[in-house]
Design a protein around this motif. Sequence first.
Motif, mmCIF file in Angstrom:
data_model
loop_
_atom_site.group_PDB
_atom_site.id
_atom_site.type_symbol
_atom_site.label_atom_id
_atom_site.label_comp_id
_atom_site.label_asym_id
_atom_site.label_seq_id
_atom_site.Cartn_x
_atom_site.Cartn_y
_atom_site.Cartn_z
ATOM 1 N N TYR A 1 0.819 -1.221 0.000
ATOM 2 C CA TYR A 1 0.000 0.000 0.000
ATOM 3 C C TYR A 1 0.850 1.268 0.000
ATOM 4 N N CYS A 2 2.168 1.144 0.111
ATOM 5 C CA CYS A 2 2.995 2.275 0.518
ATOM 6 C C CYS A 2 3.816 2.877 -0.620
ATOM 7 N N THR A 3 3.817 4.216 -0.677
ATOM 8 C CA THR A 3 4.598 4.921 -1.705
ATOM 9 C C THR A 3 5.921 5.455 -1.155
ATOM 10 N N ILE A 4 6.176 5.270 0.134
ATOM 11 C CA ILE A 4 7.352 5.929 0.714
ATOM 12 C C ILE A 4 8.678 5.478 0.075
ATOM 13 N N PRO A 5 8.868 4.163 -0.228
ATOM 14 C CA PRO A 5 10.121 3.810 -0.921
ATOM 15 C C PRO A 5 10.256 4.513 -2.275
ATOM 16 N N LEU A 6 9.120 4.777 -2.940
ATOM 17 C CA LEU A 6 9.148 5.489 -4.222
ATOM 18 C C LEU A 6 9.468 6.972 -4.011
ATOM 19 N N ALA A 7 9.086 7.500 -2.855
ATOM 20 C CA ALA A 7 9.269 8.929 -2.588
ATOM 21 C C ALA A 7 10.600 9.233 -1.909
ATOM 22 N N ARG A 8 11.139 8.256 -1.174
ATOM 23 C CA ARG A 8 12.336 8.537 -0.375
ATOM 24 C C ARG A 8 13.526 7.626 -0.680
ATOM 25 N N GLY A 9 13.318 6.592 -1.495
ATOM 26 C CA GLY A 9 14.458 5.764 -1.886
ATOM 27 C C GLY A 9 14.808 4.689 -0.875
ATOM 28 N N ILE A 10 16.018 4.144 -1.040
ATOM 29 C CA ILE A 10 16.455 2.992 -0.238
ATOM 30 C C ILE A 10 16.756 3.380 1.204
ATOM 31 N N SER A 11 16.794 2.364 2.064
ATOM 32 C CA SER A 11 17.103 2.584 3.478
ATOM 33 C C SER A 11 18.576 2.959 3.633
ATOM 34 N N ARG A 12 18.809 4.068 4.348
ATOM 35 C CA ARG A 12 20.179 4.503 4.622
ATOM 36 C C ARG A 12 20.176 5.285 5.929
ATOM 37 N N SER A 13 21.314 5.334 6.586
ATOM 38 C CA SER A 13 21.351 5.877 7.948
ATOM 39 C C SER A 13 22.439 6.916 8.111
ATOM 40 N N LEU B 1 -2.353 -9.068 6.672
ATOM 41 C CA LEU B 1 -0.920 -8.755 6.815
ATOM 42 C C LEU B 1 -0.115 -9.357 5.661
ATOM 43 N N LYS B 2 -0.505 -10.575 5.242
ATOM 44 C CA LYS B 2 0.192 -11.211 4.115
ATOM 45 C C LYS B 2 -0.069 -10.451 2.811
ATOM 46 N N LEU B 3 -1.334 -10.020 2.613
ATOM 47 C CA LEU B 3 -1.652 -9.231 1.413
ATOM 48 C C LEU B 3 -0.892 -7.903 1.404
ATOM 49 N N MET B 4 -0.678 -7.355 2.595
ATOM 50 C CA MET B 4 0.055 -6.090 2.710
ATOM 51 C C MET B 4 1.565 -6.280 2.558
ATOM 52 N N LYS B 5 2.008 -7.536 2.612
ATOM 53 C CA LYS B 5 3.446 -7.882 2.593
ATOM 54 C C LYS B 5 4.180 -7.266 3.785
ATOM 55 N N ARG B 6 3.519 -7.305 4.932
ATOM 56 C CA ARG B 6 4.179 -6.912 6.173
ATOM 57 C C ARG B 6 5.136 -8.034 6.564
ATOM 58 N N ARG B 7 6.139 -7.724 7.376
ATOM 59 C CA ARG B 7 7.184 -8.718 7.643
ATOM 60 C C ARG B 7 7.015 -9.433 8.981
ATOM 61 N N TYR B 8 5.786 -9.599 9.404
ATOM 62 C CA TYR B 8 5.510 -10.285 10.665
ATOM 63 C C TYR B 8 4.068 -10.739 10.622
ATOM 64 N N LEU B 9 3.710 -11.605 11.559
ATOM 65 C CA LEU B 9 2.308 -11.973 11.762
ATOM 66 C C LEU B 9 1.872 -11.408 13.115
ATOM 67 N N ARG B 10 0.578 -11.467 13.379
ATOM 68 C CA ARG B 10 0.070 -10.794 14.587
ATOM 69 C C ARG B 10 0.639 -11.382 15.872
ATOM 70 N N GLU B 11 1.063 -12.662 15.822
ATOM 71 C CA GLU B 11 1.637 -13.295 17.021
ATOM 72 C C GLU B 11 2.897 -12.557 17.482
ATOM 73 N N THR C 1 1.384 1.496 -6.653
ATOM 74 C CA THR C 1 1.534 0.519 -5.576
ATOM 75 C C THR C 1 0.831 -0.768 -6.009
ATOM 76 N N GLU C 2 1.271 -1.875 -5.426
ATOM 77 C CA GLU C 2 0.702 -3.178 -5.790
ATOM 78 C C GLU C 2 -0.780 -3.275 -5.413
ATOM 79 N N ALA C 3 -1.145 -2.649 -4.295
ATOM 80 C CA ALA C 3 -2.515 -2.777 -3.780
ATOM 81 C C ALA C 3 -3.558 -2.188 -4.716
#
Length: 444
Positions: free
Chosen positions: A160-172, A273-283, A343-345
Amino acid sequence: MENRKKVAFYTLGCKLNFSETSTIARSFNDEGFDRVDFEDVADIYVINTCSVTENADKQFKQVVKKAMKLNDKAFVAAVGCYAQLKPEELASVDGVDLVLGATEKFKITDYINDLSKNDMGEVHSCEIAEADFYVGSYSIGDRTRAFLKVQDGCDYKCTYCTIPLARGISRSDALENVLKNAKEISAQNIREIVLTGVNIGDYGKGEFGNKKHEHTFLDLVQALDKVEGIERLRISSIEPNLLKNETIEFVSKSRTFVPHFHIPLQSGSNDILKLMKRRYLREVYTDRVSKIREVMPHACIGVDVIVGFPGETDEHFLETYHFLNDLDISYLHVFTYSERDNTEAVGMEGVVPSNVRAKRSKMLRGLSVKKRRAFYESQLGTNRTVLFEAENKEGYIHGFTENYVKVKTPWNPELVNTLQEINLTKIDEDGSVRMEFLNKLAEV
């Protein structure tokens, strides 16, 4: 001095945007501009945009209109996430003269040589793959707390998210630079620092998209805890899969980190959560909340949740509702799903009608009120420390305790930006909490 140009700023969106606006504002100051409030007449209006919700798009047009009303000859620049994603769209808004993308926004003063109005906004935006360098930022002088940016971009592919498209790769940011910024902030008598980024739990990935973590988020937290002069540190939003038990345990014993976590959930249904491609389950989420409650029973836990995602049936929504109702959390930030281009969604089946999305959103907002009230009630009678804000609201001064209870007391300017020991006494009609000072000197 009369000839100095005036610049005003308006920020849409998150704490990260606020920190970046502040940094951009300092660059104008270095170039000899005077900063004024957005409500004042200025020569330049800079609007830092957001792409997260549909509402932010509409708000942008309203903000431009407001600027034009104040000074129809003013130069208007749009920067930020929406400017990166839809530069041409923003450039075509009546009154906009300049649109800068993700890498250009920090060099804005280089683009402002001629302040005459343009018929059509001039666009300078990069391919997002070029946003691979890091610009450190922090906000200062805007409020009693500072937002310190430690990380930017995101490697996650949530549908659902556009932030990687708007801000690019993860960097610190480099650890030594974060510590330097933290020291600069504490030297300015700011009591609280809020750590911000797009995905701060991913802290440590190198500046140029180097995927190796130079340091971990735990290293960052431990190093910041030792900085002299900082009285409070607050972690903003952190992904549940990246909030490790070691970090939770460290915060529970820390000198400066406060017992307040904001952890995005997005859905209480594993199917969604799986459809959203989140990296965890509710547990995993349940485990994190249990761990926090085990070592910090008084901690405040905030939750982000999205309603109306494609494929979310009534059963899925009720699963989320009951999951949150049973979970020992303190408040919710509820987002109604809105379609975002690229976005994929967007192409997913099972589109939820907007009236159903609105109804679900209302139900969860009601649950949030109930949860916050229960959390505040659990804190009555306890002693806490409050940091008072600078605003006089109808004769009252407000502030937040370390565990994010909003308190109020009759206005007293001497309390602004001070930390006071208090006892929480009762919940007021407006939902904030009344208090008594433990230190009688505070009642001057």
